[in-house]
Design an enzyme around this catalytic site. Sequence first.
Site, short mmCIF file in Angstrom:
data_model
loop_
_atom_site.label_atom_id
_atom_site.label_comp_id
_atom_site.label_asym_id
_atom_site.label_seq_id
_atom_site.Cartn_x
_atom_site.Cartn_y
_atom_site.Cartn_z
N VAL A 11 0.98 -1.05 -0.03
CA VAL A 11 0.32 0.39 -0.16
C VAL A 11 0.79 1.13 -0.14
CG1 VAL A 11 -1.59 2.10 1.44
CG2 VAL A 11 -1.83 -1.56 1.03
N LYS A 35 16.32 -2.56 1.65
CA LYS A 35 14.92 -2.37 0.91
C LYS A 35 14.44 -1.15 0.39
CE LYS A 35 9.87 -3.31 1.07
NZ LYS A 35 9.10 -3.33 2.62
N GLY A 253 -15.15 -19.66 -7.95
CA GLY A 253 -13.61 -20.59 -8.03
C GLY A 253 -13.19 -21.50 -6.63
N CYS A 260 -5.54 -9.73 3.03
CA CYS A 260 -7.16 -8.90 3.42
C CYS A 260 -8.46 -9.39 3.35
CB CYS A 260 -7.35 -7.86 1.60
SG CYS A 260 -6.14 -7.05 1.76
N LYS A 263 -8.47 -12.23 6.85
CA LYS A 263 -8.04 -10.97 7.62
C LYS A 263 -8.88 -10.19 8.56
CE LYS A 263 -5.25 -7.88 6.85
NZ LYS A 263 -4.99 -6.46 7.02
N ARG A 329 0.47 -15.25 -0.33
CA ARG A 329 -0.16 -15.10 1.13
C ARG A 329 -1.89 -15.73 0.72
NH1 ARG A 329 1.18 -8.95 3.11
NH2 ARG A 329 0.46 -9.25 0.36
#
Length: 433
Positions: A11, A35, A253, A260, A263, A329
Site C-alpha cells: 500500500v 529495502k 472458483g 486482506c 483477515k 499469502r
Amino acid sequence: MKISIICTGYVGLVTGACLSKLGHKVTCLDIDRSKIQALSKGLCPIHEPGLSLLIKQGLRKKNLIFTTSYTKACNVDLIFLCVDTPEGNSGEPDLTNLKNVLHSICKVAKKNLFIVTKSTVPIGTNRYIHTFFKKNTNLNIQVIANPEFLKEGSAIQDFLKPDRVVIGCDSKQSIEIIKKVYSPLNLSNEKLIFMSLESAELTKYAANSFLATKISFINKIAQLSDKIGANIHEVKAGIGSDQRIGSQFLNAGLGYGGSCFPKDIQALINLEKKLNINNSLLKAVTKINDEQLEFFYKKIINSLQKTKLHKTSLLIWGLSFKPNTDDIRESVSIKLIKYFSDKVNKIYLYDPASMKNAYAEFSEYKNIFFCDTQYQNINDSHALILCTEWEAFKNPNLEKLKMLKDRKIFDGRNFLDKGIINEAGIDYIGLGS
Ligand code: UGA
C-alpha cells in the site's frame, strides 16, 4: 505538497509512487535498510503492473525519495500511515507495528501535522492516534482516516482512477488538506466521500466483507449448479445483469484468498462478537470459502483413480492468490497443493510471477518441483489443475495439453473454454459448469 509515507509495503509503495506522479514531493520511509537502498536505486520489491516505472520516474524527477530517517519523514505537511496490521494470535489486528510508528513520529515531530491513516485499522484506532499525540506532544496533530481500496494487480489504476475516496475526519482543515492531496486527480465531488472517523474505518471492513460474501454466495450456487446440471456461467449472466446485483465478484472458483479478505472478515467477526452482535453471516462466508476448496479437492480426488493416487503426478498452473501479482499469502492454490502433497507422487508448479515465493514456501517438500515454463513436465503429469486465472493460461496449446497422461484438466477458476478442451479429447472439470 510535502508528503511522507510510513512503510513501503504494497500500500505504501503504490500510494507514494502515485502521489509523486501527481506532482507531490514524496518521502517514503521504511526501517528496512536494504529495502530502502534497493528502492533508492529504482528496484521495486513487488510485482505490481506499472509500479516499477512510476518509482523510476519519481526518482528521476526527484519527486520521490526513500529514507530510513524519521526526522526527514516528519519534516512534511502530511504523513500517510501505511503500516501493516496483520492478524494477531487472538484473531484481532495486531497494532504493534502501528504503535511503534506512532512512538517514532512522536520522538522527532517538530511541527503541526496531518496524519492520514491508509492502513486497515480496527474501529477506534484513529481516535486512539489522535489521543496518543495529544497526550505525548504539544503539537496540533490532526488525524484523517483514508482507507485504501486498491486491488493487487490493478493498484495503480485504482489509485489514479478511484471509484471513490473515503475520508473520515472531523475538522475543516482536514477536509481542505485532503482535497488538496487528491486535487490533481480532478475527481468529481461525489467521488470524495466525507464521513466520521468510525464510519471510514467500518466502511473498509464492510467493503471487503461484502465482496467476500458475494464470492461465497456464487460459490454456493456453483455447488448447486454442479448437482442439478446447471451452468454457473449462465446463472451468473442471468443474475449479474440485474443492476442491483451487478456481475463483478460473481466468478465462482476455488475460493478467495490474499492478505486482506480473510483477515478483514475475521476482524469484523471478532468485533461483532465483542459487541454481542450475531456474527453468523460472516462466519458462514468464511466457512463456505473453506468448504469450497475442499469441494474442489474432493472433485479432483474422485475423478482421479483413487487407487493410483500415490503414483499420480499433477501439474499446477497458478500459485498467486489472484492474477497479476506474485503474492501467495493466503492463496487457496498453496493450500490445495498442501492437501495433495502427501497423497500424490509428484507435483509440478508453474506461475508467471510467483516462482520465487513458491520456492521459499515449498523448498523443503521432496515431491514438489518448480517449472521454468508453463508446459514443462506436462508429459510427466496425469492431470493439470488451474488455480489462478492468469491471462497467459487463457488459450492453452491443445496439442501440448494432449500430452497429459490422463487427459484431464481441473479448472479451479472456470477460466478455460470447456467446449474447446472437450473437442480436443480432454476431460474438463470446472466448478458448476
Ligand atoms: C481486496 C479489495 O478488492 C480491495 O478493494 C482492498 O483494497 C484490498 O482487498 C485490501 O483490503 O487491501 P485484493 O485482496 O487485492 O483486494 O484482491 P481482490 O481482487 O479483491 O481478490 C480477492 C480474492 O477474491 C482473490 O483470491 C480472488 O481470486 C477472489 N475472487 C475475486 C473470486 O474468487 N471471485 C471473484 O469474482 C473475485
